[in-house]
Motif scaffolding. Sequence first.
Motif, PDB file in Angstrom:
ATOM      1  N   ILE A   1     -12.836 -24.676 -14.353  1.00 44.23           N
ATOM      2  CA  ILE A   1     -13.785 -25.799 -14.352  1.00 44.23           C
ATOM      3  C   ILE A   1     -14.443 -25.905 -12.981  1.00 44.23           C
TER       4      ILE A   1
ATOM      5  N   LEU B   1     -18.290 -25.464 -12.153  1.00 47.17           N
ATOM      6  CA  LEU B   1     -19.100 -26.535 -11.570  1.00 47.17           C
ATOM      7  C   LEU B   1     -19.824 -26.052 -10.322  1.00 47.17           C
TER       8      LEU B   1
ATOM      9  N   LEU C   1     -24.079 -25.510  -9.599  1.00 52.35           N
ATOM     10  CA  LEU C   1     -24.876 -26.275  -8.638  1.00 52.35           C
ATOM     11  C   LEU C   1     -26.049 -25.439  -8.137  1.00 52.35           C
TER      12      LEU C   1
END
Length: 521
Positions: free
Chosen positions: A188, A192, A196
Amino acid sequence: MGMLQWRGDDLPAPVAEDLASLLYKILRRCSTSLDLEMTLNEALAQTIEALGAERGSLFLLDRAGRVIRQIGAQRGLDEEEFAWRVEQVMERGLAGWAVRHRQVALAADTKKDGRWHRFPGDRKEAGSAIAVPLVHRGEVVGVMTLQHTQRGFFGLDDTLLAEVVAAQVAVAVANARLHDAMRREQRILRGLIAALPDPVLLLDTSGRVTLANEQARALLGSDVLDRPLREVVGVAEVTTAFQIALERGEVQQIEVDLEGKAVFDAALVPVPGLGIVLRLHDVTRLRRLDELKSQVVAATSHDLRSPLAYVQGFAEVLLQEGDLSETAERCVMGILTGVRRMYALIDHLLDLARIEGEEDRIAEASCDLRPVIDSVVDDLSKRIEAKGQALEIDVPTALPALRMECVDLQRVLVNLIENAVKYTQAGGRIGVVACEEGDGVRISVVDNGPGIPAEAQTRLFERFYRVDGAGGRRGGVGLGLSIVRALVERHGGHVGVESEVGKGSTFWFWLPRAASDAPVP
Ligand code: ADP
């Protein structure tokens, strides 16, 4: 009877050896392997062998007690039939009993044991069985069942061994679950960071890169991992900000010019137990736009001066001519007041453009504070008197000189003290206070005026920002404080405001001492 008998001192030597080696094998697998499937298969196979069982199965349970995985259970059944059987066993069978009672269950003779659930038509029906719950830290994480067709095959001793094995297998299940959860969280986190749009680095406390997303590699090179920050980014200010973020545990934000590449807004965010996250946000376009805007503002402000001069000139001629009706004279005076305000606005804009575009000649600048304060107060004394305000100056005599030219320091103080006079009610109090702080001086202008609402405070220093409502929108154009900030920050200082509605405001700035005034080591 099972192959292994557990009778303490009576244990025959070869059997004790078998038991020891079985436990050793299981322990080793359980403590070293994080592959749950493999560990469980092996633990089950070895327990079956050690107890001489013919069959065995192992169910893993979730927190709600539902079977989420099974090992070694009967094959050759379709999925639906199998699921139904598992449900039956858990609801009515020996395994379910062991789970509910959290204790090992021995059905020495399944025919005589009500806890044994019979499936009609089963050809290889068990005559004897053991079910043992896998308990870790009070939670039942699974259940292991061992079977033999012969009645009375398993005895109490076998249950002891099954319990010892079950305890080890439960530890393995818990470890593997933890490992799974960690891997999931890692995925995760990586997902993430990868998603970005900005380059992001994770740095350990020694400043080495431990994680970098694709954007960071594209910007800083594909080999950033494990290298120190000072090498990877190569800007001293970033390394300093990293140290400060680490020591104080506070977010640091600075603007970085990565030579030839772009201008970035760099945020260094401390994450307890992890290190520091560095996020680089590209602000090159914004900076260019900002420069362009300043140039346009400077150019147009400059060009506005000549038509204004006409207006002012003609208005003054009209006044000198005399012979005007009372109304016409009032109008001409109004025109002149408007012109003067426009001049003031243009001067402010030009000031701002000059400060922002100014080349650095700051290093050698030096100015004594007290005389500048006195001259500003002197210039404003008539207005202060007219409003019946009390002004107090509290500045120690032995202050170091400041690293700023006196004209600039004067401009900063004029803006702050003038605001205090302008916005504070008649009869109010104003104070100018200075004290040494760190390697410089902090100067505050304090008043007991209307104060400024919290939501407006963060925006006060923006260009053209003016506070709505009581006390605001009187006279000014909202440029004074942005000039104060631009000037102070240009000289390596910082500004701030503390204010409470109804009580008053304190506008402060800090400036470093002049280089010539640095203490002799
Ligand atoms: P202006 O030209 O409007 O004075 P400034 O940038 O100097 O522009 O100030 C911005 C706004 O901050 C002002 O419009 C005013 O509402 C508020 N302000 C500044 N100083 C004070 C003060 N001492 N007390 C209350 N409000 C203030």
